[in-house]
Design a protein around this motif. Structure first.
Motif, PDB file in Angstrom:
ATOM      1  N   TRP A  29     -42.959  66.822  -6.867  1.00  0.00           N
ATOM      2  CA  TRP A  29     -42.706  65.619  -5.891  1.00  0.00           C
ATOM      3  C   TRP A  29     -43.215  66.096  -4.373  1.00  0.00           C
ATOM      4  O   TRP A  29     -43.704  65.460  -3.711  1.00  0.00           O
ATOM      5  CB  TRP A  29     -41.675  65.082  -6.045  1.00  0.00           C
ATOM      6  CG  TRP A  29     -41.320  64.102  -5.348  1.00  0.00           C
ATOM      7  CD1 TRP A  29     -41.810  62.657  -5.081  1.00  0.00           C
ATOM      8  CD2 TRP A  29     -40.473  63.928  -3.939  1.00  0.00           C
ATOM      9  NE1 TRP A  29     -41.269  61.940  -4.127  1.00  0.00           N
ATOM     10  CE2 TRP A  29     -40.588  62.616  -3.307  1.00  0.00           C
ATOM     11  CE3 TRP A  29     -39.930  64.837  -3.345  1.00  0.00           C
ATOM     12  CZ2 TRP A  29     -39.815  62.107  -2.205  1.00  0.00           C
ATOM     13  CZ3 TRP A  29     -39.232  64.570  -1.993  1.00  0.00           C
ATOM     14  CH2 TRP A  29     -39.042  62.960  -1.645  1.00  0.00           C
ATOM     15  N   LEU A  30     -42.469  67.136  -3.935  1.00  0.00           N
ATOM     16  CA  LEU A  30     -42.901  67.740  -2.583  1.00  0.00           C
ATOM     17  C   LEU A  30     -44.214  67.813  -2.140  1.00  0.00           C
ATOM     18  O   LEU A  30     -44.558  67.744  -1.113  1.00  0.00           O
ATOM     19  CB  LEU A  30     -41.850  68.923  -2.151  1.00  0.00           C
ATOM     20  CG  LEU A  30     -41.789  69.411  -0.894  1.00  0.00           C
ATOM     21  CD1 LEU A  30     -41.187  68.211  -0.197  1.00  0.00           C
ATOM     22  CD2 LEU A  30     -40.724  70.582  -0.933  1.00  0.00           C
ATOM     23  N   ASN A  32     -46.896  66.512  -2.922  1.00  0.00           N
ATOM     24  CA  ASN A  32     -47.738  65.296  -2.802  1.00  0.00           C
ATOM     25  C   ASN A  32     -48.092  65.092  -1.269  1.00  0.00           C
ATOM     26  O   ASN A  32     -47.054  65.350  -0.592  1.00  0.00           O
ATOM     27  CB  ASN A  32     -46.815  64.055  -3.179  1.00  0.00           C
ATOM     28  CG  ASN A  32     -47.771  62.829  -3.072  1.00  0.00           C
ATOM     29  OD1 ASN A  32     -48.854  62.756  -2.679  1.00  0.00           O
ATOM     30  ND2 ASN A  32     -47.347  61.728  -3.530  1.00  0.00           N
ATOM     31  N   ASN A  34     -48.922  62.910   0.600  1.00  0.00           N
ATOM     32  CA  ASN A  34     -48.236  61.696   1.166  1.00  0.00           C
ATOM     33  C   ASN A  34     -46.977  61.890   1.658  1.00  0.00           C
ATOM     34  O   ASN A  34     -46.469  61.658   2.501  1.00  0.00           O
ATOM     35  CB  ASN A  34     -48.604  60.518   0.416  1.00  0.00           C
ATOM     36  CG  ASN A  34     -50.007  60.075  -0.016  1.00  0.00           C
ATOM     37  OD1 ASN A  34     -50.663  60.083   0.971  1.00  0.00           O
ATOM     38  ND2 ASN A  34     -50.304  59.815  -1.204  1.00  0.00           N
ATOM     39  N   ILE A  35     -46.170  62.414   0.656  1.00  0.00           N
ATOM     40  CA  ILE A  35     -44.753  62.597   0.829  1.00  0.00           C
ATOM     41  C   ILE A  35     -44.502  63.851   2.075  1.00  0.00           C
ATOM     42  O   ILE A  35     -43.687  63.741   2.866  1.00  0.00           O
ATOM     43  CB  ILE A  35     -44.157  63.353  -0.508  1.00  0.00           C
ATOM     44  CG1 ILE A  35     -44.148  61.992  -1.536  1.00  0.00           C
ATOM     45  CG2 ILE A  35     -42.507  63.576  -0.042  1.00  0.00           C
ATOM     46  CD1 ILE A  35     -43.412  61.020  -1.143  1.00  0.00           C
ATOM     47  N   LEU A  38     -45.063  62.056   5.220  1.00  0.00           N
ATOM     48  CA  LEU A  38     -44.110  61.101   5.565  1.00  0.00           C
ATOM     49  C   LEU A  38     -42.783  62.072   5.774  1.00  0.00           C
ATOM     50  O   LEU A  38     -41.903  61.676   7.149  1.00  0.00           O
ATOM     51  CB  LEU A  38     -43.829  60.286   4.580  1.00  0.00           C
ATOM     52  CG  LEU A  38     -44.201  59.197   4.369  1.00  0.00           C
ATOM     53  CD1 LEU A  38     -44.019  58.433   2.910  1.00  0.00           C
ATOM     54  CD2 LEU A  38     -44.580  58.213   5.225  1.00  0.00           C
ATOM     55  N   LEU A  39     -42.419  63.164   5.410  1.00  0.00           N
ATOM     56  CA  LEU A  39     -41.516  63.896   5.851  1.00  0.00           C
ATOM     57  C   LEU A  39     -41.811  64.373   7.286  1.00  0.00           C
ATOM     58  O   LEU A  39     -40.756  64.491   7.950  1.00  0.00           O
ATOM     59  CB  LEU A  39     -41.313  65.125   4.832  1.00  0.00           C
ATOM     60  CG  LEU A  39     -40.450  64.979   3.670  1.00  0.00           C
ATOM     61  CD1 LEU A  39     -40.623  66.194   2.629  1.00  0.00           C
ATOM     62  CD2 LEU A  39     -39.113  64.587   3.774  1.00  0.00           C
TER      63      LEU A  39
END
Length: 86
Positions: A29-30, A32, A34-35, A38-39
Motif C-alpha cells: 500500500w505504501l 503506491n 499516489n499514496i 499524498l503522504l
C-alpha cells in the motif's frame, strides 16, 4: 548462466498459495506512488502548520512522520532507468 539447458519435471507438482502478511500488505500500500505523494504533501502542510502556530506539537510530529514515510515510500518505488541517454 553458462547457457546450458535445464529441464524441470513438474508433473504432479502442487500449487501453494501464500497469504500476504500484514507487513507485506502495508508495504504494498505504501509503495503506491499516489499514496507516497499524498503522504509527502500532507506532511509538508502539517509542518507548515507547525511553523505558523508554534507550540502545537502534534502537527509537527505527525508531519515529520508523514514526510519520512513518503521518503521511504519513494525510495522503494521501482524505477527503470533508460539504457541510452539522449
Amino acid at each position: 548462466m553458462d547457457g546450458s539447458k535445464l529441464t524441470l519435471h513438474l508433473a504432479g507438482a502442487r500449487v501453494v498459495s501464500l497469504q500476504l502478511t500484514l507487513r507485506d500488505e502495508l508495504l504494498g500500500w505504501l509503495v503506491n506512488p499516489n499514496i507516497a505523494l499524498l503522504l509527502g504533501l500532507c506532511g509538508a502542510l502539517l509542518i507548515y502548520l507547525e511553523f505558523n502556530t508554534p507550540g502545537t506539537i502534534v502537527p509537527g510530529a505527525l508531519g515529520t512522520l508523514m514526510v519520512l514515510l513518503a521518503v521511504f515510500a519513494l525510495d522503494l518505488l521501482p524505477i527503470r532507468l533508460p539504457l541510452s541517454c539522449c
